[in-house]
Design a protein around this motif. Structure first.
Motif, PDB file in Angstrom:
ATOM      1  N   ARG A   1       2.873   2.219  -5.800  1.00 42.83           N
ATOM      2  CA  ARG A   1       1.871   2.689  -4.848  1.00 42.83           C
ATOM      3  C   ARG A   1       2.047   4.173  -4.575  1.00 42.83           C
ATOM      4  N   ALA A   2       0.933   4.873  -4.393  1.00 39.24           N
ATOM      5  CA  ALA A   2       0.951   6.325  -4.215  1.00 39.24           C
ATOM      6  C   ALA A   2       1.504   6.726  -2.849  1.00 39.24           C
ATOM      7  N   CYS A   3       2.222   7.862  -2.833  1.00 38.43           N
ATOM      8  CA  CYS A   3       2.815   8.323  -1.573  1.00 38.43           C
ATOM      9  C   CYS A   3       1.773   8.919  -0.637  1.00 38.43           C
ATOM     10  N   GLY A   4       0.685   9.460  -1.190  1.00 40.37           N
ATOM     11  CA  GLY A   4      -0.367  10.052  -0.376  1.00 40.37           C
ATOM     12  C   GLY A   4      -0.034  11.417   0.179  1.00 40.37           C
TER      13      GLY A   4
ATOM     14  N   PRO B   1     -10.197   4.765  -4.732  1.00 38.02           N
ATOM     15  CA  PRO B   1      -9.677   3.436  -5.060  1.00 38.02           C
ATOM     16  C   PRO B   1      -8.152   3.363  -5.119  1.00 38.02           C
ATOM     17  N   THR B   2      -7.489   4.456  -4.744  1.00 36.32           N
ATOM     18  CA  THR B   2      -6.034   4.538  -4.850  1.00 36.32           C
ATOM     19  C   THR B   2      -5.341   3.540  -3.918  1.00 36.32           C
ATOM     20  N   THR B   3      -4.295   2.908  -4.421  1.00 35.04           N
ATOM     21  CA  THR B   3      -3.468   2.027  -3.592  1.00 35.04           C
ATOM     22  C   THR B   3      -2.298   2.842  -3.060  1.00 35.04           C
ATOM     23  N   TYR B   4      -2.260   3.030  -1.745  1.00 30.88           N
ATOM     24  CA  TYR B   4      -1.231   3.844  -1.125  1.00 30.88           C
ATOM     25  C   TYR B   4      -0.113   2.977  -0.520  1.00 30.88           C
ATOM     26  N   MET B   5       1.034   3.611  -0.270  1.00 32.00           N
ATOM     27  CA  MET B   5       2.124   2.925   0.435  1.00 32.00           C
ATOM     28  C   MET B   5       1.655   2.490   1.814  1.00 32.00           C
TER      29      MET B   5
END
Length: 231
Positions: free
Chosen positions: A200-203, A223-227
């Protein structure tokens, strides 16, 4: 049969868009991904998924351990910068720069191009959002293209290599808009420099911030899946 082109595919937003553009240009893509010891190795899984979904029949993965070279937050025990402003990103070469990475990647792509009989190479570099990476500049791409004529058997025998960098000059928002028109599913892609063990992306890294800003400015849902706890 369509003419072949070697496409450098990292599994990120830019390279995936580049692959879609190569296909739209009428090429049969031969995708090349590089496992170079990057801390965000989840991108290689995404690259395989992207290639599969986009119908690429020839996918190669080359392993080069750049951790033995180091000097980058992506390959060494160096913290990835977080929460930087765009102004900060635009000054100096960032620590996430991997020494000579694109020169190495294009050299591998050039070698593969000779083997498969291709003279066209695609790379998803762009230098508009911020200009910290010297190996994303158009001057570098043109210089490599000139070198390719001198350093290869095919070039000496008259082949004219062309390095396509179709994203050069485009903002992240324009890249996303172009990809959406070509049917790219950005939910498959990965851009984060410092993902968690689940991928998952840190953002908060430069890449995440520029990606999120691009989706916002493009008017496209991110659509990014973040932490957990991010965004």
């Amino acid at each position: 049969m369509a003419k072949r082109a070697v496409v450098l595919l990292s599994g990120g937003l830019d390279s995936t868009t580049c692959l879609a553009m190569a296909k739209a240009d009428g090429f049969e893509p031969v995708c090349l991904s590089i496992a170079y010891g990057q801390r965000h190795a989840v991108e290689l899984e995404r690259a395989r998924k992207v290639a599969q979904v986009m119908g690429v029949r020839d996918v190669r993965v080359v392993t080069v351990d750049l951790r033995q070279v180091g000097g980058s937050a992506l390959t060494d025990d160096i913290p990835v910068p977080k929460d930087r402003t765009e102004d900060a990103m635009s000054h100096d070469v960032p620590i996430t720069y991997v020494p000579a990475r694109n020169a190495l990647f294009l050299s591998l792509a050039l070698g593969l191009a000779e083997v498969v009989g291709a003279t066209d190479l695609y790379i998803g570099v762009n230098a508009v959002d911020y200009s910290g990476y010297p190996d994303c500049r158009p001057e570098f791409i043109r210089s490599f293209e000139a070198m390719a004529q001198l350093a290869t058997k095919a070039g000496v025998e008259g082949a004219r290599f062309q390095v396509h960098a179709p994203l050069s000059g485009l903002t992240k928002a324009q890249i996303i808009q172009a990809g959406v028109k070509l049917g790219v599913d950005y939910g498959m892609t990965h851009s984060c420099y410092d993902p968690d063990p689940q991928g998952r992306a840190c953002g908060r890294c430069d890449s995440c911030l520029l990606r999120a800003k691009g989706f916002q400015e493009a008017g496209v849902a991110d659509p990014t899946t973040y932490m957990e706890g991010v965004r």
